[in-house]
Design a protein around this motif. Structure first.
Motif: not given
Length: 135
Positions: A63-73
């Motif tokens: 889950k992405e729980s920070a206040d932003t979209d994210e990409t696992i690179v």
């Protein structure tokens, strides 16, 4: 180290959040019980013991729980018994959950462990403890 569904600065509405011990970034595994592995409350993935040389896979919900979209690179483990099967990059929208598939193939009898590193584009690296045992 992951804590269940934390934000980067800790979430005052989440009883599992600890603002004094924020996660290294906003992506982390959710506790679950699967057929081949379990994710504990602290985010450790524990594979069920299996015969040496056999392989099982586990779809870890992240889950992405920070206040932003994210990409696992990038996603990797230094211990060859554990491999990430999901192709990267993996886009994780804010608040969303994605599946990251990990395999476990014990090479010897006994316990083994590793640190799975999830490198993200914005928030740095997250670490997931992996454990398993060969029979």
């Amino acid at each position: 180290k992951f804590m269940l569904e934390e934000t980067l600065n800790g979430d005052p509405n989440d009883p599992n959040s600890d603002p004094n011990n924020p996660p290294s970034c906003g992506v982390g595994p959710l506790p679950t019980n699967g057929d081949t592995a379990t994710v504990s409350e602290d985010g450790t993935v524990i594979f069920n013991p299996i015969a040496v040389g056999t392989t099982v896979t586990f779809a870890m919900s992240v889950k992405e729980s920070a206040d932003t979209d994210e990409t696992i690179v990038a996603a990797s483990s230094a211990n060859g018994a554990f491999k990430v099967l999901s192709p990267v990059p993996i886009y994780v929208p804010r608040g969303a959950t994605v599946s990251v598939e990990v395999s476990f193939t014990p090479t010897a009898v006994g316990d083994t462990s590793a640190d799975l590193v999830l490198a993200t584009a914005k928030m740095g690296n997250s670490h997931v403890a992996l454990k398993g045992a060969g029979l």
